[in-house]
Design a protein around this motif. Sequence first.
Motif, short mmCIF file in Angstrom:
data_model
loop_
_atom_site.label_atom_id
_atom_site.label_comp_id
_atom_site.label_asym_id
_atom_site.label_seq_id
_atom_site.Cartn_x
_atom_site.Cartn_y
_atom_site.Cartn_z
N HIS A 89 0.49 -1.45 0.12
CA HIS A 89 0.32 0.33 0.14
C HIS A 89 1.11 1.22 -0.43
O HIS A 89 1.80 1.53 0.98
CB HIS A 89 -0.87 -0.26 1.27
N ASP A 122 5.63 1.19 6.75
CA ASP A 122 5.07 0.99 6.85
C ASP A 122 3.86 1.88 5.61
O ASP A 122 3.46 2.71 6.16
CB ASP A 122 3.98 1.47 7.81
N GLU A 156 -5.01 1.19 2.50
CA GLU A 156 -5.25 0.28 3.53
C GLU A 156 -5.32 0.83 4.94
O GLU A 156 -5.97 0.39 5.45
CB GLU A 156 -3.94 -0.69 3.19
N ASP A 184 4.31 -5.84 4.27
CA ASP A 184 3.46 -4.75 5.07
C ASP A 184 3.46 -5.52 6.31
O ASP A 184 2.91 -5.19 7.19
CB ASP A 184 2.13 -4.98 4.54
N ARG A 333 -9.77 -6.52 17.56
CA ARG A 333 -9.10 -7.05 16.80
C ARG A 333 -9.67 -8.70 17.08
O ARG A 333 -10.01 -9.07 18.31
CB ARG A 333 -7.55 -6.81 17.55
N SER A 404 -3.30 -5.09 11.00
CA SER A 404 -4.05 -6.10 10.23
C SER A 404 -4.25 -5.39 9.34
O SER A 404 -3.42 -5.07 8.83
CB SER A 404 -5.99 -5.80 10.75
N HIS A 432 2.80 3.61 12.52
CA HIS A 432 1.70 4.34 13.34
C HIS A 432 2.13 5.83 14.29
O HIS A 432 0.96 6.51 15.24
CB HIS A 432 0.51 3.68 14.00
#
Length: 461
Positions: A89, A122, A156, A184, A333, A404, A432
């Motif tokens: 992505h 990422d 994504e 990923d 999750r 995920s 993130h």
Amino acid sequence: MTASSQDVLGRIDGEKESYLDELKDYLRIPSISTDPTHDDDVSRCADWLVGKMRAAGLDAERIETEGHPLVFGQWNGAPGKPTVLFYGHYDVQPPDPLDQWRNPPFEPTVEGDLLVARGATDDKGQSFAHLKGVAAVLAERGSLPVNVKFIVEGEEESGGEAIEAFVRADAGRRLACDAVVVSDSSMYAPGQPSLIYGLKGLAYMELRVHGPNRDLHSGTFGGAVANPANALAQILAQLQDKKTGKILIDGFYDKVRPLEDWERKEFAALPFDEAEYKAELGVEELWGEEGYSPVERAWARPTCDVNGLWSGYQGAGAKTIIPGSAGAKVSMRLVPDQEPQEIAELFRRHVERITPPGVRVEVISHHGGSPVVVDAQGPIVDAALAAAEDVWGKRPVRVREGGSIPIVATFAQVLEVPVLLLGFGLSDDRLHSPNEKFNISHFYNGIRTVARLLDRMGELT
Ligand code: BES
Ligand code: ZN
């Protein structure tokens, strides 16, 4: 290592600097898919990638969707040979909080072996390694030992609806292949290549608690009117048992596939230094579902977490109010065979049941994704494992992951081929988070792994 890839590996060494410069250009584009103010950047990023694929010798195009464009590329000059589909992505997470970055997030900075920028690992860095691996072989030999396809998505990080619709409608025509390769994810430990066979799914919810029609004086009205922030705290406190860590939503565990004995054994045999883990995260103690190790909880047990929380006065000093509203983002999750829509519905019912009187609660369901466990076996998988071993000098370990990648379940279901989750990141890459990084040596090893993978797969009869 066999001599066959030496030509290509030599080229990769010679071109390292230019690969890194190209990756930096990629990282300078703030392709934040969740933020509409960056739509033009996302679009520009897709065009940039199409240009790079064409420059590498692929037939490449943008595929428009209802959301952000997909980038598709292919090279089909090896009839009779297997076809490998590379997925990645090109979108990234928002960079905030900005003040915690050592350098601006979209000005990639080299710090020793680290390349620091949003998207470094990422997933721009990892997925660009796919393209450069293929490009290096094509540049060196003018052909590839197998056929390749690329599908790189632009949303994504914000739901992935476009690729989901595309893969289902395509039903294995343009995407027909013998294996999917996804990079990923992370390696279990530095220097330890890892093949992931399970990813979690996701059900993402938002709660909005509405009370009085404005913020009220908490002395004049306190005790007479329900406080939405208090009500929200009560609701959130009843999602999980504070002692056992079990999620209290009725039916939540009904479809959870228990961990297999062999998995528990394999996970327990992996090196895990709890003290180091705690120190790296800055926590005194670990916590989670009773009866499971931290690794089992993170990889194979479902969880429920507040991701955001707001209400009332946040400024300096004190302000005495009963807030008019309160809100929270809560994500769960999931593990096989939980399904996001079903879990979202169970969550809604649970919240409706436990909402205290005097407030009204809206339950909103955001994007989700199905969990997956893939059957990673067979000659193609063996070829990939061997390719990773060629480069990293160690046989990959089999692990699961708590993250995920929603499209992986769809690939497995629709394309019915092995999906190889072969990540080149590390667990301290700060995905993130501020100061996301990718080890530059891992970028190069990722490129080498892809080059070896093509050769190893080309040797299959
Ligand atoms: N690359 C991650 C997923 C990941 C992280 C897999 C670490 C394995 C190890 C991916 O880009 C990601 O963050 N996905 C989101 C998906 C969500 C927005 C549907 C996630 O896991 O939060
Ligand atoms: Zn990712």
